[in-house]
Scaffold this active site. Structure first.
Site: not given
Length: 540
Positions: A69, A102-103, A405
């Site tokens: 994550d 988020t990545t 998530d």
């Protein structure tokens, strides 16, 4: 910083404690900032997509975290450089607002910085690059909206939500159970969602974990799970149609707030004091359980504070089960779920303040002495618990992050039910649209707009690379297919299914998540490009 002039009237700057400071100016500062941003993006690049790798992070006190994550990796990393900290902030803001992607947002920002470096080498002014990026991001956001599809779902038909949550979970370590976990996440969100207001309060979903068992044993409980057991081992382990008194006052004799001293010089006085205390406890228990005068009728007491052995014994003697040391947040959730009121003083306890639950049971796990309390079939099922099982503490922590998530994605879809197709297809479609629009701008900005189009290709390229495919070959083939068929659903076939059409593969992402990625990445890159002077105090 002070401005001074030499004998010829030429100005020069004097820095306070100059010998202890290092200073980077102009192009050097921008190059240094860009390389710091690229370094952070490079770390995350390999953990993008369903075949992405995990990172193992060790904290200073020896705790180990294994995750892919993006937000968690950057949170746990000890970053010194200020520009790298901006990238951490970028990932965190995507996590707070959307919860997923988020990545990707950091990889996109790193790619934009890489393209900007090439433009700076050509001698284009950083402000013109920033303006070009701003124009391009607007085109990209409009294009994403054009290719988006509305997803119709209701309480009876939640399959679209489950498919989107499965896409999110497919890049996590829990992807072998993605179907069951996605169903659990969607059921939990639907249980607490207010579909009229299109709002979901995720605080009402408690995620609890216990080491042991398989990941497949993860379950959704329409009620609350508390990591406590009954205060006395002989109290009943199962209570049906429970009436619950929720107390925040301690079960003990009152202590005067002033300093006091009790002188006991005879046995009789000691006996009188003991009797008085016992009578006080008796009255407390009687108040909860109900007497002839006031029938409160509680069958379970949940107390925020502890009580001593004497109180415990009396509760046991009077057949009133009790749970002690329950945290404040859990008390609030129990009150919401059971429809009870939190009572701060015994005198205020009345029958209408009791919570109601169809079943309260204590459950033990494996060969350990670990027990947990399940409060189920509540009067108000607006508070639910996702109870995760797993082989190790690290596995459970990572599953909690993955479930978070998935919950965020389901919440975003309830707020805005538009989706785009995943697998890099949205980025490729935006890249083509931005490339086509670049010719309409006559100024230097068109170079930056083209660079933005190239930067968007970084995500499908990283997906192909992480899946073990030939990155450039795969990307150009998919791009050509999109142009030829005019089909914005063509993406990278990471799982080797045999088709590039993401509609057939059921790979979806939320529209607002994708738009937020593009806007946030562009904002941060603009900010980094505008810095032309870095003054730092040296370490000694």
């Amino acid at each position: 910083m002070a401005l001074a002039f030499d004998e010829f009237g030429r100005p020069f700057i004097i820095l306070k404690e100059q010998q202890q400071k290092t200073r980077l100016r102009g192009l050097d500062a921008q190059k240094s900032n860009i390389s710091a941003g690229k370094a952070v993006a490079r770390i995350l690049r390999s953990s993008l997509g369903p075949k992405g790798m995990d990172k193992m992070l060790q904290s200073p006190d020896g705790d180990v975290t294994i995750t892919n994550d993006g937000a968690t990796i950057l949170e746990q990393m000890d970053v010194d450089n200020q520009i790298a900290k901006l990238m951490v902030e970028l990932s965190r803001s995507q996590d707070y607002e959307i919860g997923d992607g988020t990545t990707g947002v950091v990889v996109m920002a790193g790619s934009l910085l890489e393209q900007a470096e090439a433009l700076l080498d050509r001698g284009i002014h950083p402000i013109r690059i920033a303006e070009g990026y701003e124009m391009a991001s607007r085109i990209a956001v409009e294009q994403v909206e054009k290719i988006a599809h509305k997803f119709e779902f209701g309480e009876a038909n939640v399959e679209p939500l489950i498919q989107t949550c499965m896409t999110t979970l497919s890049s996590k370590i829990v992807n072998r159970c993605k179907r069951s976990l996605a169903e659990i996440a969607v059921k939990a969100v639907m249980a607490v969602a207010d579909l009229e207001r299109k709002d979901v309060n995720l605080d009402l979903i408690k995620v609890e974990g216990k080491v042991g068992g398989k990941l497949e044993y993860t379950e959704l409980i329409y009620g609350i799970v508390v990591d406590k057991d009954m205060s006395h081992p002989q109290m009943p382990k199962k209570i049906e149609d429970a009436r619950i008194a929720i107390l925040t006052c301690p079960f003990e004799p009152p202590k005067p707030k002033t300093k006091h001293k009790v002188d006991i010089d005879t046995v009789e006085k000691f006996e009188a004091l003991r009797k008085q205390e016992q009578q006080y406890f008796d009255e407390m228990v009687q108040k909860c359980k109900g007497s002839v005068l006031q029938d409160v009728g509680a069958t379970l007491v949940i107390c925020q504070w502890g009580f001593d052995d004497e109180a415990n014994h009396l509760l046991m003697h009077r057949n009133l089960p009790a749970v002690r040391w329950v945290g404040g947040v859990e008390l609030e959730l129990i009150a919401i779920a059971t429809g009870g009121r939190i009572v701060p003083r015994f005198q205020e306890l009345t029958p209408d303040k009791l919570g109601r639950a169809g079943l309260v049971r204590e459950k033990s796990f494996g060969t350990t002495k670990d027990r947990m309390l399940y409060i189920e079939h509540c009067a108000n099922s607006k508070a639910v618990t996702i109870f995760i099982r797993g082989g190790s503490k690290m596995m459970i922590e990572e599953t909690k992050r993955s479930i978070h998530d998935a919950l965020c994605v389901a919440r975003n879809l309830i707020r805005n039910n538009s989706i785009v197709y995943g697998g890099g297809s949205a980025e490729i479609a935006c890249s083509l649209a931005v490339e086509a629009a670049a010719d309409r701008y006559p100024g230097v900005e068109q170079y930056a707009i083209r660079a933005f189009a190239d930067a968007l290709d970084a995500i499908p390229m990283a997906l192909a690379e992480n899946s073990g495919l030939q990155p450039i070959e795969t990307l150009s083939a998919v791009k050509a297919q999109q142009v030829k068929e005019n089909n914005p659903c063509c993406g990278i076939d990471c799982n080797d299914v045999g088709t590039n059409d993401m509609r057939e593969q059921n790979v979806f992402e939320t529209l607002i998540g994708k738009q937020q990625q593009i806007l946030l990445a562009t904002q941060v890159v603009k900010m980094i490009l505008k810095i032309d002077d870095v003054i730092t105090s040296s370490d000694y």
